[in-house]
Design a protein around this motif. Structure first.
Motif, PDB file in Angstrom:
ATOM      1  N   UNK A 207       0.901  -1.339   0.107  1.00 48.18           N
ATOM      2  CA  UNK A 207       0.059   0.036  -0.117  1.00 48.18           C
ATOM      3  C   UNK A 207       0.832   1.161   0.064  1.00 48.18           C
ATOM      4  N   UNK A 208       0.897   1.944  -1.163  1.00 51.68           N
ATOM      5  CA  UNK A 208       1.950   2.955  -1.336  1.00 51.68           C
ATOM      6  C   UNK A 208       1.900   4.045  -0.238  1.00 51.68           C
ATOM      7  N   UNK A 209       0.591   4.294   0.119  1.00 53.65           N
ATOM      8  CA  UNK A 209       0.439   5.497   1.115  1.00 53.65           C
ATOM      9  C   UNK A 209       0.806   5.177   2.680  1.00 53.65           C
ATOM     10  N   UNK A 210       1.329   3.743   2.698  1.00 54.63           N
ATOM     11  CA  UNK A 210       1.953   3.553   4.111  1.00 54.63           C
ATOM     12  C   UNK A 210       3.258   4.504   4.541  1.00 54.63           C
ATOM     13  N   UNK A 211       3.254   5.226   5.267  1.00 57.86           N
ATOM     14  CA  UNK A 211       4.538   6.010   5.546  1.00 57.86           C
ATOM     15  C   UNK A 211       5.710   5.140   5.939  1.00 57.86           C
ATOM     16  N   UNK A 212       7.092   5.807   5.772  1.00 59.61           N
ATOM     17  CA  UNK A 212       8.154   4.804   6.133  1.00 59.61           C
ATOM     18  C   UNK A 212       8.418   4.890   7.842  1.00 59.61           C
ATOM     19  N   UNK A 213       8.071   6.291   8.294  1.00 59.00           N
ATOM     20  CA  UNK A 213       8.494   6.317   9.440  1.00 59.00           C
ATOM     21  C   UNK A 213       7.163   7.021  10.474  1.00 59.00           C
ATOM     22  N   UNK A 214       7.164   6.826  11.879  1.00 64.14           N
ATOM     23  CA  UNK A 214       6.117   7.399  12.646  1.00 64.14           C
ATOM     24  C   UNK A 214       4.875   6.996  12.184  1.00 64.14           C
ATOM     25  N   UNK A 215       4.287   5.930  11.828  1.00 59.44           N
ATOM     26  CA  UNK A 215       3.049   5.655  11.214  1.00 59.44           C
ATOM     27  C   UNK A 215       1.917   5.825  12.265  1.00 59.44           C
ATOM     28  N   UNK A 216       0.676   5.844  11.718  1.00 60.78           N
ATOM     29  CA  UNK A 216      -0.498   6.094  12.616  1.00 60.78           C
ATOM     30  C   UNK A 216      -0.873   4.804  12.682  1.00 60.78           C
ATOM     31  N   UNK A 217      -0.719   3.929  13.524  1.00 61.32           N
ATOM     32  CA  UNK A 217      -1.050   2.656  13.470  1.00 61.32           C
ATOM     33  C   UNK A 217      -1.829   2.083  14.926  1.00 61.32           C
ATOM     34  N   UNK A 218      -2.098   2.844  15.719  1.00 61.48           N
ATOM     35  CA  UNK A 218      -2.733   2.559  17.087  1.00 61.48           C
ATOM     36  C   UNK A 218      -3.784   3.686  17.386  1.00 61.48           C
TER      37      UNK A 218
END
Length: 490
Positions: A207-218
């Motif tokens: 999924x190209x929109x996933x960032x490489x650092x500090x993701x919004x995941x929780x």
């Protein structure tokens, strides 16, 4: 006879290609189109995690009688019944709530069980190991469980170290040993794709929109706040999708094993979940605090039944409470338990089968919901306190820790009722963090408005749904406090 249940946690129907999602990458879930009967009208009941698992053991609604807590001394467990009739029951899981105060009596109902550590805030690795973690996205949940998560991640560097992957492998190990044996039940239960959406990079790259650092995941549970943009929600949904991709990959290993060993032909196979999740829909995040919208409660569900006569889909209205009766029916064991659920097997033999005219679902202290196949009515608390709430119990554990003294001071001993299987019990006054009062009652026509975008204002339909709800509440003998809380008693 053999049966397998592969259960995921927080698997949203709308994030599977089977159910019409055109951007998600779930090729192995898609394989289930040909291998199983897909249920198009399957719902959860008692929410969230441990209340749903009580339904898996008992076949009964419990959300109006008890908050999150242990399996009670008065609860019957289907897995005890199976063992008494010569069926070996094995559980493999990384659902850490089984091993906490509020869940510690469930996994012991199986013949044997194997657990894997490290999911979510599982109190496992010493928290000092979390020091210096780099991911600090301010939108993520904060607190002890987050610090614990980062400590746990230090032991989950490679994919094969992740607890859900280990769980699937343990299930495959069981199958290798038991594939030629008879009379067993295997429950493979993965905590993923429950948040936090922690997943190896190769899945995030899908999924190209996933960032490489500090993701919004929780995400923090609650309403979508002004500091969360539409781009943030897309990012969050992609992180969730990436974790589903990992689940899909390892599901494929189970499908492959069943194919290679020709087990589809003679084994009951169930793929299910306990609930879904809101990722910005209806301007909510999470599951417990929001109303039980379709995204949370309308579930993906698949069965492969050797004697099925229907085609690849069924629209029968059904729920989690139906699974225990189904297992008894499949193994040819007379069902002598007083259940709310019914066997699903007749629905796999005839499209004309009707199991339930109406179903109910909800969270203790939240909206109480009823669905009749067309309308869903969500009844809120009528008092700003969202009370009164009482629970009926002989166990005093909560998620972590125990019911406090202030609540225990309200304890009253009562004679047995249907919910307690006539065991005497204690009734305790409790409070809730859920605010259904501020949302109010909601009525939707799911035939005309399946996305629940426009609540109805129809007093006649509302009154009919109220009367249907009262009838079910009377039948399952809910506490009197529920009628008062919902404004159904003067």
């Amino acid at each position: 006879m053999r049966a397998i249940m592969l259960m995921f946690d927080t698997l949203s129907k709308d994030f599977l290609s089977n159910y019409g999602n055109d951007w998600i990458q779930t090729p192995n879930f898609d394989r289930l189109r040909e291998k199983t009967v897909t249920f198009d009208n399957f719902y959860g009941g008692s929410m969230p995690c441990m209340p749903a698992r009580r339904e898996l053991h008992t076949g009964r609604y419990n959300f109006m009688h008890r908050m999150w807590g242990q399996l009670e001394p008065f609860d019957h467990s289907i897995f005890d019944v199976l063992q008494q009739n010569g069926i070996y029951c094995h559980l493999v899981t990384d659902h850490s709530h089984y091993f906490e105060d509020g869940g510690a009596t469930y996994h012991n109902r199986y013949s044997t069980w194997e657990g894997f550590r490290g999911q979510e805030g599982d109190r496992w690795v010493p928290r000092k190991f979390a020091e210096g973690h780099a991911e600090t996205n301010p939108l993520n949940k904060q607190g002890i469980s987050v610090e614990q998560h980062f400590a746990n991640r230090t032991r989950q560097v490679d994919e094969n170290e992740m607890s859900s992957v280990q769980t699937i492998q343990a299930g495959l190990d069981f199958l290798k040993e038991y594939k030629k044996e008879d009379n067993w039940f295997l429950q493979i239960e993965c905590f993923d794709p429950h948040e936090p959406f922690f997943v190896p990079e190769k899945y995030r790259k899908l999924y190209e929109d996933c960032p490489n650092e500090s993701p919004y995941f929780w995400p923090k549970y609650g309403r979508v706040t002004d500091d969360i943009s539409s781009d943030d929600l897309i990012e969050l949904q992609n992180e969730y999708a990436a974790l589903i991709a990992m689940c899909d990959h390892h599901l494929g290993k189970v499908i492959d094993f069943l194919e290679t060993n020709q087990m589809w032909q003679d084994t009951l196979v169930i793929i299910n979940t306990d609930h879904g999740f809101l990722l910005g829909e209806h301007d909510w995040l999470g599951k417990n605090v929001a109303p039980m919208y379709e995204e949370i409660i309308h579930l993906p569900f698949f069965i492969s039944y050797p004697n099925a006569e229907v085609d690849t889909h069924t629209s029968v209205l059904s729920q989690t409470i139906d699974i225990p009766a189904t297992l008894l029916d499949y193994f040819g064991i007379a069902n002598e338990l007083d259940m709310d659920g019914k066997s699903l097997l007749p629905a796999l033999k005839s499209k004309e089968t009707v199991l339930h005219d109406e179903i109910i679902f909800g969270t203790n202290g939240g909206h109480v919901n009823i669905y009749d196949g067309k309308y869903v009515y969500m009844r809120a608390s009528v008092d700003p306190s969202n009370g009164p709430i009482t629970i009926q119990t002989l166990n005093y554990a909560m998620l972590r820790g125990f019911i406090n003294k202030e609540a225990l001071d309200t304890m009253k001993q009562r004679k047995g009722n249907r919910f307690t299987n006539q065991y005497p019990y204690t009734e305790i006054e409790v409070s809730t963090y859920i605010d259904s009062y501020s949302v109010g009652h909601l009525l939707f026509d799911l035939e005309e408005d399946p996305q629940q975008l426009t609540p109805l204002d129809n007093p006649d339909v509302e009154e009919r749904m109220i009367q249907k709800l009262i009838k079910i509440m009377d039948r399952i003998e809910v506490p009197e406090s529920e009628y008062i809380r919902l404004g159904l008693r003067n």
